[in-house]
Design an enzyme around this catalytic site. Sequence first.
Site, short mmCIF file in Angstrom:
data_model
loop_
_atom_site.label_atom_id
_atom_site.label_comp_id
_atom_site.label_asym_id
_atom_site.label_seq_id
_atom_site.Cartn_x
_atom_site.Cartn_y
_atom_site.Cartn_z
N SER A 13 0.84 -1.19 0.00
CA SER A 13 0.00 0.00 0.00
C SER A 13 0.88 1.25 0.00
O SER A 13 1.64 1.47 -0.93
CB SER A 13 -0.94 -0.04 1.20
OG SER A 13 -1.97 0.92 1.06
N LYS B 54 -19.94 17.32 3.97
CA LYS B 54 -18.96 17.55 5.04
C LYS B 54 -18.76 16.28 5.86
O LYS B 54 -17.67 15.99 6.32
CB LYS B 54 -19.45 18.69 5.95
CG LYS B 54 -18.52 19.00 7.12
CD LYS B 54 -17.15 19.43 6.61
CE LYS B 54 -16.22 19.77 7.77
NZ LYS B 54 -14.88 20.15 7.30
#
Length: 343
Positions: free
Chosen positions: A171, A223
């Site tokens: 990763s 948000k």
Amino acid sequence: MEFFTEYASFLAKTVTLVVAILVVLASFAALRSKGRRKSSGQLQVSKLNDFYKGLRERLEQTLLDKDQLKALRKGQAKSEKTEKKQKNKPETKSRVFVLDFDGDIKASATESLRHEITALLTLATPKDEVVLRLESGGGMVHSYGLASSQLARVREAGVPLTVCIDKVAASGGYMMACIGEKIISAPFAILGSIGVVAQLPNVNRLLKKHDIDFEVLTAGEYKRTLTVFGENTEKGREKFQEDLDITHQLFKNFVSRYRPQLAIDEVATGEVWLGVAALDKQLVDELKTSDEYLADRAKKAEVYHLHYAERKSLQERIGMAASGSVDRVLLNWWSRLTQQRFW
């Protein structure tokens, strides 16, 4: 009524405990921040050629008798004399600068890495080489993005960069590794995991079961997409997945930029491979341990190990040790939760 009384008492104790823990953590964080502002670091440099020489000489002293050792030292002295004469010539040995990066989820080692790279770039030339011994299972995107950008400085300066992986570069770890002009892996190191993952629990149904409301107020449609306590919506899930897909595409583009030879859609599935299989996938260029590679380079070049260490007072070290212990417990728990595939 008795049940509610006991429950209220239990809840009060729990809240008190949580608040106490938060106060302690806040104190440690404040001490850490203060230590970072006041502490100054020091670049430690050691010559690995001398380290390898010391190992060899210790073994020679144990295995050889006096006459054999004397003859050997005589021959070595003659060789060293010849090397000194050659040093007077314009052409000298190339230099290898060795850095270490042991990555956690937050890529905390970036703080030292940035100073080490800044220092070596003041002297390194395209005739030299930077070797990064990398070990990381990945972590936060922005943290490993910064770590990768530090390595990109080496490439942009025209200094050859070799990345050695003995255990794992997955990763975010592979995001860093792919910047190397040459990637060297141990045969059973774990590589790949070119993907993005995010997971979080949701206890909204449990709260509803006990008639507990949790309000999430936001300004901006997206948000907050998914929450731990609030009720998640399908629209929020779709937006969250969209953000993951965008990040994944950026990750793929980044890897393709530095390793265009990869069949990116075949390897960017989130899978991991052992070194032997990674070589077939062109995720790495050579199978070899970092010890073997550096010992071989030390025969022809001057090899220096760089490590930037922070200087801290006793009070700061105690505070950092306590805070670091909390961090390690949390990070180890999270690593085991998110990286079970590696076991």
